[in-house]
Design an enzyme around this catalytic site. Structure first.
Site, PDB file in Angstrom:
ATOM      1  N   ARG A  20       0.823  -1.214   0.000  1.00 21.06           N
ATOM      2  CA  ARG A  20       0.000   0.000   0.000  1.00 21.06           C
ATOM      3  C   ARG A  20       0.854   1.259   0.000  1.00 21.06           C
ATOM      4  O   ARG A  20       0.580   2.201  -0.750  1.00 21.06           O
ATOM      5  CB  ARG A  20      -0.954   0.012   1.195  1.00 21.06           C
ATOM      6  CG  ARG A  20      -2.010  -1.075   1.121  1.00 21.06           C
ATOM      7  CD  ARG A  20      -2.855  -1.128   2.369  1.00 21.06           C
ATOM      8  NE  ARG A  20      -1.988  -1.409   3.526  1.00 21.06           N
ATOM      9  CZ  ARG A  20      -2.265  -1.088   4.778  1.00 21.06           C
ATOM     10  NH1 ARG A  20      -3.384  -0.474   5.073  1.00 21.06           N
ATOM     11  NH2 ARG A  20      -1.444  -1.388   5.757  1.00 21.06           N
ATOM     12  N   ASN A  38      -6.127  -2.843   2.253  1.00 17.08           N
ATOM     13  CA  ASN A  38      -6.076  -4.285   2.408  1.00 17.08           C
ATOM     14  C   ASN A  38      -7.486  -4.815   2.567  1.00 17.08           C
ATOM     15  O   ASN A  38      -8.328  -4.164   3.197  1.00 17.08           O
ATOM     16  CB  ASN A  38      -5.271  -4.676   3.656  1.00 17.08           C
ATOM     17  CG  ASN A  38      -3.785  -4.515   3.483  1.00 17.08           C
ATOM     18  OD1 ASN A  38      -3.273  -4.494   2.371  1.00 17.08           O
ATOM     19  ND2 ASN A  38      -3.073  -4.403   4.588  1.00 17.08           N
TER      20      ASN A  38
END
Length: 91
Positions: A20, A38
């Site tokens: 990320r 996520n």
């Protein structure tokens, strides 16, 4: 140049490997807005909005990910650009 929107799902070893954070960095360096997060099933989900070439470059990055990631599959869905975002966030 018209903007595009891509909604993606990344499968593989993509959590706990800075996926990320690196995706955010890649997007910001190309003036792509949106978000990444996520999912509880182990995938990463993201939405990118920006110029087509820039969005495709970020998607290409996601096909490999950071060095500790092992990307198995990337699903890409192009959608109508909504201009909902002013920056790129990890959510």
């Amino acid at each position: 140049m018209p903007k595009v929107r891509a909604h993606i799902y990344v499968t593989g070893t993509v959590q706990s490997v800075f996926f990320r954070q690196n995706t955010k960095r890649q997007a910001q360096s190309r003036d792509v807005c949106g978000w990444v997060r996520n999912l509880s099933d182990g995938r990463v989900e993201a939405v990118f909005e920006g110029e087509e070439a820039s969005v495709k470059e970020v998607i290409d990055y996601c096909r490999q990910g950071p060095s500790f990631a092992k990307v198995e599959h990337v699903e890409v869905f192009f959608e109508t650009c909504t201009d909902d975002f002013s920056d790129f966030k990890i959510i």
